[in-house]
Scaffold this motif. Sequence first.
Motif, short mmCIF file in Angstrom:
data_model
loop_
_atom_site.label_atom_id
_atom_site.label_comp_id
_atom_site.label_asym_id
_atom_site.label_seq_id
_atom_site.Cartn_x
_atom_site.Cartn_y
_atom_site.Cartn_z
N SER A 191 0.71 -1.14 0.18
CA SER A 191 -0.03 0.11 -0.10
C SER A 191 0.99 1.29 -0.06
O SER A 191 0.39 2.27 -0.32
CB SER A 191 -0.90 0.08 1.13
N ASP A 201 1.28 -1.85 6.87
CA ASP A 201 2.33 -2.43 7.29
C ASP A 201 3.47 -2.09 5.77
O ASP A 201 2.70 -1.82 4.97
CB ASP A 201 2.63 -3.91 7.84
N ILE A 202 4.68 -2.00 6.18
CA ILE A 202 5.54 -1.47 5.13
C ILE A 202 5.85 -2.89 4.24
O ILE A 202 6.18 -3.67 5.23
CB ILE A 202 6.55 -0.86 5.39
N ASP A 203 5.69 -3.06 2.95
CA ASP A 203 6.45 -4.29 2.29
C ASP A 203 7.55 -3.76 1.28
O ASP A 203 7.55 -2.90 0.66
CB ASP A 203 5.32 -4.66 1.37
#
Length: 516
Positions: A191, A201-203
Amino acid sequence: MINQDIARIFTEIAYLLEAAGEQKSQFEANAYLKASRAISSMQEDLETIYEKGGKDALLSIPGIGKGIADKIVEYINSGSIQKYEDLKKKYPIDFISLMKIEGLGPKKLAVLYQALGITNVEELRNAILNHKVRGIPGFGEKSENQLLKNIEMAERVSERIPIWKAYPEALRIKNYLESTGYALIVEIAGSTRRMKETIGDIDILAASEYPNALMDKFVEMDGVSSIIAKGDKKSTVSLKIGTTCDLRIVSKESFGAAMQYFTGSKDHNIKLRRLAIGKGMKLNEYGLFSGDKNIVSGMPEEKVYETLDLAYIPPELREDRGEIEAAAQKRLPEIVQYGEVKGDMFSKMDVSNIKNITGISYVFVDSGDGPLTDLYMYTFDGGRAVKTGASIKALDCSKLNAVSELKSASGVIMLYNIDSLGLPESAAVQNLIEKLSKSGIIVLINSSDVRPTSDFLYSLRKYDFKVAIGSFSDEPSLEGSMRFGIGITRRAWIEKNRIINTLDANALMSYLKNSQ
Ligand code: DGT
Ligand code: CA
Ligand code: CA
């Protein structure tokens, strides 16, 4: 892996069956819930199991009976499950989010949908705030107040953080991982890449010849508060900024397909997978396959879309809001590029002390804080700000009744905080927008507060109005908050030619003059 998609659909089918509320469907609902749980905890890919051992292999999985196995096969072969599509048409409710709120079950949600058309958390909140819920059988004034508290509690637990916090951190992590020398490629996915206003959350995705060394560096980097999981393919850490970060390492050959998959959104991916199946191919995080051959091996993400006969879909549009259909007809909106904005329409900078103005050639500076304030235009010349004589009015919709205020105002007006009037469908917003269309008013985007949201702007986009992007900060740099305002317009399908600060200083001045 299609397991999560199938598990999610099965959970939703269970809720939908309960919502439909017949006695016999309770038994069936339980079977779907049980299957969903079994599938979520499996390590092996259902599709691989089916390809190797057929339906018998599926039936040997505990928790999966004949009816359920048929549904799995249906999903593998077509990318959708008809029973689910039919039920969803009857109750288009976002059960997965709403069921996280205490005090709500499928039956109550069905009642709320039938009485008030509530399908998601935002609509529920709005209905409660307007005291519409207390009149519904099974709800009262007390339960209304309790529900509002429970909504806030559910949101606190899910703890999404704003994009302006997540994005700079993701960029810092990307730069750091690149600097270790252990990565061939590092990219932001999820996202954060789609520039969603809030981030779960960060990916991060990487290709590496030294996965173990890269994972070591990842878990020991600055900003990590604890290590949640560490492996050579995927690790997860908690970050001090209040979210978690996933790092996935994939092969160089499947990097493009993995970028497509892990950028999401989930709904976009599910639709795209179905499209691939329709064309006799198979799409997953490893590649786009025709038979056993990965057609996009070693190719960038763009190749996935190209091979499926689609125009390239920018990440911000990947929310299953018609972008795949538009890309098939090569009719995607022409959205603005991040470097194409030329000025800042709402700056809080001190014009006597110019700091970072990367990429910006003019600013409109706030002159006060009344409900209707004049913004004066400055351009930059050799490190100095020069007043141009042009100005624009900005109306703070939260401070006055905007509609009546507009009658007495003249000149070009930008509206800000338009979302403070209510939801896009509310009478106040609709009235105002009707007026906008006639008088050439402009909707101002606050890049610092990231509002109005892209959902808000998206539902108004059919009206004929222009948009302006303001940093609302003292650093009107395209590398600063402006990026988030630009992201909102991209996510909202707003065409570039509707954004007035894509004009250069002279063109904007004549635009303002001609609109007086
Ligand atoms: P977030 O973290 O809630 O703000 O949203 P995302 O979109 O970043 O979601 P996340 O972190 O759960 O997963 C990252 C991407 O990975 C997601 O956008 C698409 C892909 N993905 C994750 N889970 C699934 C799934 O169950 N099915 C499919 N098709 N894709 C998934
Ligand atoms: Ca994410
Ligand atoms: Ca994630």
